[in-house]
Motif scaffolding. Structure first.
Motif, mmCIF file in Angstrom:
data_model
loop_
_atom_site.group_PDB
_atom_site.id
_atom_site.type_symbol
_atom_site.label_atom_id
_atom_site.label_comp_id
_atom_site.label_asym_id
_atom_site.label_seq_id
_atom_site.Cartn_x
_atom_site.Cartn_y
_atom_site.Cartn_z
ATOM 1 N N SER A 146 -14.657 -0.980 -1.610
ATOM 2 C CA SER A 146 -14.467 0.205 -0.763
ATOM 3 C C SER A 146 -14.598 1.517 -1.535
ATOM 4 C CB SER A 146 -13.081 0.139 -0.105
ATOM 5 O OG SER A 146 -12.075 -0.043 -1.082
ATOM 6 N N ASP A 147 -15.014 1.449 -2.799
ATOM 7 C CA ASP A 147 -15.233 2.687 -3.549
ATOM 8 C C ASP A 147 -16.367 3.491 -2.920
ATOM 9 O OD1 ASP A 147 -13.271 1.982 -5.274
ATOM 10 O OD2 ASP A 147 -14.510 1.911 -7.070
ATOM 11 N N ALA A 172 0.863 -1.189 0.000
ATOM 12 C CA ALA A 172 0.000 0.000 0.000
ATOM 13 C C ALA A 172 0.889 1.224 0.000
ATOM 14 C CB ALA A 172 -0.924 0.003 1.214
ATOM 15 N N GLN A 188 -8.367 1.952 -6.807
ATOM 16 C CA GLN A 188 -7.779 1.928 -5.463
ATOM 17 C C GLN A 188 -7.079 0.613 -5.146
ATOM 18 O OE1 GLN A 188 -10.066 4.420 -2.329
ATOM 19 N NE2 GLN A 188 -11.656 3.282 -3.408
ATOM 20 N N MET A 189 -7.573 -0.479 -5.767
ATOM 21 C CA MET A 189 -7.044 -1.782 -5.352
ATOM 22 C C MET A 189 -7.052 -2.753 -6.519
ATOM 23 S SD MET A 189 -8.466 -4.030 -2.186
ATOM 24 C CE MET A 189 -7.981 -5.688 -1.836
ATOM 25 N N LYS A 198 -4.895 9.864 -1.099
ATOM 26 C CA LYS A 198 -5.286 8.657 -1.810
ATOM 27 C C LYS A 198 -4.163 7.637 -1.700
ATOM 28 C CE LYS A 198 -8.187 10.998 -5.261
ATOM 29 N NZ LYS A 198 -8.428 11.220 -6.716
ATOM 30 N N LEU A 236 -8.875 0.747 2.983
ATOM 31 C CA LEU A 236 -9.472 1.812 2.167
ATOM 32 C C LEU A 236 -10.695 2.420 2.849
ATOM 33 C CD1 LEU A 236 -9.066 0.046 -1.275
ATOM 34 C CD2 LEU A 236 -7.896 2.141 -0.549
#
Length: 491
Positions: free
Chosen positions: A426-427, A253, A384-385, A338, A319
């Motif tokens: 987790s958006d 991360a 994000q992932m 972010k 997140l």
């Protein structure tokens, strides 16, 4: 001279024998008295003969009792009903330092015979002496009496027993006592040994606590799980070159544009910010059965043993935690941050590297490098992932997550293409709902794209963007489709 020391059971047996002898003597005396009364009607010669026989029998009984009392290896002292000393055997005289002093009463006994409370300068309370309590009809025992004979101090154990007449009245008080020096020494030795053992255990506990504290302290630098995989419980057992092979999921991360952000902060503010961020991320990892292998500046590298679900759930939790943290930052006037999360699963080597004076724990594997590069792809695809196909295939039930394929990429250092998937649980709610609502159309578009049907694929990506304009991946693929079509026109 110290007499043979009896056990409590043996002492009680001797006292019982003494009681029996006294009772027998009393019965013989009573029988003789009755016999004398019955002979009062006989002639004087007959009465005199019977009287002489009675006296002889009494003398024989007294001699027998005296012989018995002198033979037993413990002290015996007797008070009469008025509390005056009546008898003391040879052992009693040796222990007390003197024999019968008939002119005194029970109240003077502690002073005359120098009886003290053990380990104190105080005379023993007369009312607590077993022989005094026997005068009141009580049977009692005490083992805290000391006899002082000049510089000699003799600890005693004493038992007092009352002797009753036929009417239940106390006529004698008997005290049986013995020297318990050996017992006291043994008790003192046992107590000393117990204290030494306690001190040893205490020191051992302190040493163990110190080792645990040391291990806990080192655990902040070398994870306890790392030691576990190497087969150790303590950091002090680790040796240079220790290594083990393990299949694990690796999570990377990283904060986006951290360099630009850090340039606006002082060194102190940078450290406060980093620690505030990292301290919030750590629980998301540990609560999902992972551990942090190392911090690389603002980046986190974490490892997960077993199924890949722990790593994916940890990434989702990180997140979600970040969203809450960003809300706090915005409320305090700071810009939100972010991060990107990349996960890969594979075989790796855990071990120690370095030299004799400085070594570190590390993980070596292509699986680790790939996880780091997948995290870097999150910036390129605006997600994000991302997880690898190796992680996706090891999920217990992929349908439990919001997942879609993103691309087949050839990362630096790898000859084969790697399929990567986006996990978007987790958006933000509106973005997540938009991706879920267009998921079927998106998957059809991806299939057509890889079949090189770019015109049809492009139309479907356009439809996805109409319903979900923030879908960065659809934007990328729509551009690819258009670029491809333009390239085909040129030919």
């Amino acid at each position: 001279m110290q007499e043979e020391q009896l056990s409590k059971e043996e002492l009680l047996l001797e006292i019982e024998k003494l009681r029996q002898e006294v009772e027998n003597l009393k019965r013989e005396k009573t029988d003789l008295e009755i016999l004398l009364e019955t002979t009062s009607l006989h002639s004087d010669s007959v009465e005199a003969e019977l009287h002489d026989k009675a006296l002889e029998a009494v003398r024989e009984g007294e001699a027998k009792l005296a012989q018995f009392l002198e033979a037993i290896p413990v002290g015996v002292a007797v008070l009469d009903a008025t509390g005056k000393p009546y008898y003391a055997n040879r052992a009693a005289v040796q222990l007390l330092g003197k024999g019968v002093v008939p002119s005194i009463t029970v109240y003077k006994i502690p002073d005359i015979y120098q009886l003290y409370v053990a380990n104190s300068p105080h005379l023993y309370p007369v009312e607590e002496l077993p022989i005094s309590r026997a005068l009141n009809g009580e049977t009692s025992m005490a083992d805290d009496i000391e006899v002082h004979q000049g510089d000699l101090i003799i600890p005693l154990e004493s038992r007092g027993t009352p002797i009753f007449d036929s009417n239940g009245k106390v006529i004698y008080a008997i005290s049986v006592f013995q020297d318990i020096s050996d017992r006291k020494k043994a008790e003192a030795e046992r107590q000393r040994f117990t204290n030494e053992l306690f001190e040893l255990n205490l020191n051992l506990e302190k040493a163990l606590d110190a080792e645990l504290e040391l291990t806990d302290a080192y655990g902040r630098f070398v994870p306890h799980q790392f030691l576990y995989f190497l087969g150790y419980e303590s950091i002090v057992d680790v040796k240079l070159g220790d290594q083990v092979q393990q299949e694990m999921s690796v999570l990377f991360a990283d904060i986006r544009d951290f360099t630009s952000l850090s340039e606006t902060l002082t060194p102190e503010e940078n450290f406060k910010f980093i620690n505030a961020y990292l301290s919030r991320m750590e629980p998301a990892i540990t609560e999902n059965n992972g551990f942090i292998d190392k911090y690389i500046g603002d980046a986190i590298m974490a490892l997960f043993n077993g199924e890949a679900d722990g790593a994916v759930q940890s990434g989702i939790s990180m997140l979600q935690t970040l969203a809450d943290y960003n809300q706090q930052r915005q409320n305090s006037g700071y810009v939100p941050i972010k991060i990107g999360v990349g996960i890969n699963t594979g075989t790796l080597m855990l071990g120690t590297v370095g030299g004799q004076n400085r070594m570190d724990s590390t993980v070596i594997s292509d699986a680790v490098n790939l996880a780091s590069r997948i995290e870097g792809l999150t910036k390129e695809y605006g997600v994000q992932m991302l997880i690898s196909n190796q992680t996706f295939s090891r999920l217990h039930n992929p349908a439990d997550y919001s997942i879609r394929i993103v691309d087949q990429v050839k990362v630096k250092g790898k000859s084969e293409f790697v399929t990567v998937y986006e996990v978007f649980d987790s958006d933000p709610p509106e973005v997540r709902e938009g991706k879920l609502g267009t998921l079927k159309r998106y998957e059809e578009a991806m299939l057509l794209y890889h079949q090189k049907s770019v015109r049809e694929a492009g139309k479907l990506f356009e439809e996805c963007l109409q319903k979900n304009p923030e879908d960065r991946v659809s934007q990328i693929y729509l551009k690819r489709c258009r670029d491809w079509r333009s390239l085909l026109k040129d030919f």
